[in-house]
Write a protein that holds these residues in place. Structure first.
Motif, mmCIF file in Angstrom:
data_model
loop_
_atom_site.group_PDB
_atom_site.id
_atom_site.type_symbol
_atom_site.label_atom_id
_atom_site.label_comp_id
_atom_site.label_asym_id
_atom_site.label_seq_id
_atom_site.Cartn_x
_atom_site.Cartn_y
_atom_site.Cartn_z
ATOM 1 N N THR A 74 -13.350 23.637 38.489
ATOM 2 C CA THR A 74 -12.063 23.905 37.751
ATOM 3 C C THR A 74 -11.021 24.085 39.059
ATOM 4 O O THR A 74 -9.744 23.275 38.651
ATOM 5 C CB THR A 74 -11.698 25.025 37.245
ATOM 6 N N ALA A 75 -11.670 24.656 40.353
ATOM 7 C CA ALA A 75 -9.969 24.529 41.053
ATOM 8 C C ALA A 75 -9.617 23.530 41.514
ATOM 9 O O ALA A 75 -8.944 23.070 41.926
ATOM 10 C CB ALA A 75 -10.916 25.510 41.975
ATOM 11 N N SER A 76 -10.739 22.244 41.392
ATOM 12 C CA SER A 76 -10.285 20.682 42.490
ATOM 13 C C SER A 76 -10.160 20.379 41.112
ATOM 14 O O SER A 76 -8.784 19.475 41.952
ATOM 15 C CB SER A 76 -11.388 20.256 42.776
ATOM 16 N N THR A 77 -9.813 20.849 40.083
ATOM 17 C CA THR A 77 -8.392 19.359 39.364
ATOM 18 C C THR A 77 -7.294 20.093 39.586
ATOM 19 O O THR A 77 -6.271 19.846 39.209
ATOM 20 C CB THR A 77 -8.926 19.945 37.686
ATOM 21 N N PHE A 78 -6.860 21.898 39.418
ATOM 22 C CA PHE A 78 -5.600 21.957 39.238
ATOM 23 C C PHE A 78 -5.583 22.478 40.829
ATOM 24 O O PHE A 78 -4.000 21.529 40.851
ATOM 25 C CB PHE A 78 -5.965 24.133 39.466
ATOM 26 N N ALA A 79 -5.455 22.038 42.082
ATOM 27 C CA ALA A 79 -5.352 21.646 43.306
ATOM 28 C C ALA A 79 -4.945 19.851 43.028
ATOM 29 O O ALA A 79 -3.792 19.932 43.991
ATOM 30 C CB ALA A 79 -6.564 21.923 44.321
ATOM 31 N N THR A 80 -5.649 19.475 42.584
ATOM 32 C CA THR A 80 -5.102 17.845 42.324
ATOM 33 C C THR A 80 -4.280 17.734 42.288
ATOM 34 O O THR A 80 -3.303 16.922 42.217
ATOM 35 C CB THR A 80 -6.351 16.760 41.468
ATOM 36 N N LEU A 81 -4.170 18.553 40.280
ATOM 37 C CA LEU A 81 -2.895 18.319 40.084
ATOM 38 C C LEU A 81 -1.354 18.874 41.239
ATOM 39 O O LEU A 81 -0.477 18.558 41.286
ATOM 40 C CB LEU A 81 -2.802 19.244 38.808
ATOM 41 N N ASN A 82 -2.367 19.914 41.768
ATOM 42 C CA ASN A 82 -0.981 20.570 42.478
ATOM 43 C C ASN A 82 0.151 19.631 43.579
ATOM 44 O O ASN A 82 0.843 19.424 44.509
ATOM 45 C CB ASN A 82 -1.253 21.733 42.612
#
Length: 332
Positions: A74-82
């Motif tokens: 979940t964190a990696s997904t958000f960080a990638t989008l950001n």
């Protein structure tokens, strides 16, 4: 007051993207989607397209949970989008209702949710966090920013939101209950040594602009059924007329018989006959645009920073456009 649009990720995904673009054009600041992997299409894939085709819209799930996705993913997904689109995401999170129950699991405990809030935020912002007893850090995150907003109803969940979350999501628009819950969150924040005013308050509910109230109620009655799932859990935990949760929230579920998640969040949901007109009127925003403005002004006075429009009905475009033309200018 900010405004968000909440959609289910029904196919085609291009329609979800189109509606989010429409919302941004008329003044909405946030785009939210449901997150239930079995019932709808994968939201984070669609979030990437929404971000690509908008300029300012902030995007996130309303809400994800710490059970169906591992925390570092979940964190990696958000960080990638950001990293791709410039820190334009918000993590809405809760215990998990449809996502967990459709998969045959119980909603997550508040203890697990609280630990996940800290871990997901830390990982997405480049700090080390503990995941299942092991230290983890995502090394490529640079200058990440991820606000985490928690959905809650009951007293223990409200206290957790006040202690840990950057924002509080309340999925109903009743002024009396909003006042009670916002006070609970802010009291918990103050007791935890936080600035209570720093917790963003987001009220999310269906909005239907038009003069035919009977039709609007039928299009939005599903929402009382959805909220009823959470209320039934509170009644099971605390009992009826417990004094712990307001009777104004719990009384209406006494005739609830069951719930079929295949109709979750849909206007044709057959499991909402127990929801009276009074609850639909209290929980939702119905009627001409002026009535929406009046109720939203009341909510703003109670500390609400954002109203997020659930648009699961037969007038999505018309409601988005009415908000852009008449409601948002009156409150922005």
């Amino acid at each position: 007051m900010d405004f968000g649009l909440v959609l289910q990720t029904d196919p085609p995904a291009s329609k979800v993207v189109e509606l989010m673009r429409r919302a941004e054009r008329v003044g909405f600041s946030h785009g939210w989607t449901f997150d239930s992997a079995v019932l709808w299409q994968e939201p984070f894939v669609i979030h990437s397209r929404i971000l690509e085709h908008t300029e300012r819209l902030r995007v996130g799930p309303m809400v994800t949970n710490p059970g169906t996705r591992t925390w570092e993913v979940t964190a990696s997904t958000f960080a990638t989008l950001n990293d791709m689109y410039g820190n334009r995401t918000v993590c809405g999170i809760g215990r998990g209702d449809s996502a967990m129950r459709v998969a045959g699991r119980r909603p997550n405990t508040l203890a697990r949710l609280g630990a996940a809030i800290d871990a997901i935020r830390d990982l997405a912002e480049g700090r080390e966090a503990e995941v299942d007893g092991s230290p983890v850090r995502i090394p490529w995150v640079k200058d990440g920013r991820l606000p985490v907003w928690m959905a809650a109803y009951g007293p223990k969940a409200l206290a957790l939101a006040g202690r840990k979350a950057d924002g509080f999501i309340l999925q109903l628009a009743d002024p009396y209950l909003t006042e009670w819950m916002v006070k609970s969150v802010r009291r918990a924040a103050e007791e935890a040594g936080r600035d209570p005013a720093a917790v963003t308050v987001c009220v999310a509910a269906p909005a239907y602009v038009g003069d035919d109230l009977d039709h609007a109620r039928e299009q939005c009655r599903w929402f009382g059924g959805m909220v009823g799932n959470h209320v039934a859990d509170l009644v099971a935990r605390y009992g009826e007329h417990s004094g712990v949760v307001p009777d104004e929230l719990t009384d209406y579920v006494k005739d609830r018989q069951g719930y079929d998640y295949s109709h979750h969040g849909r206007a044709d949901n057959p499991d909402t006959a127990f929801v009276p007109d009074e609850i639909v009127d209290r929980f939702c925003l119905l009627g001409p645009a002026a009535a929406h403005v009046d109720k939203l002004r009341t909510l703003r006075e109670l500390g609400v920073d954002q109203f997020a429009v659930y648009a699961m009905h037969d007038a999505r475009e018309a409601t988005i456009d009415a908000y852009g033309a008449e409601v948002i200018p009156a409150l922005a």
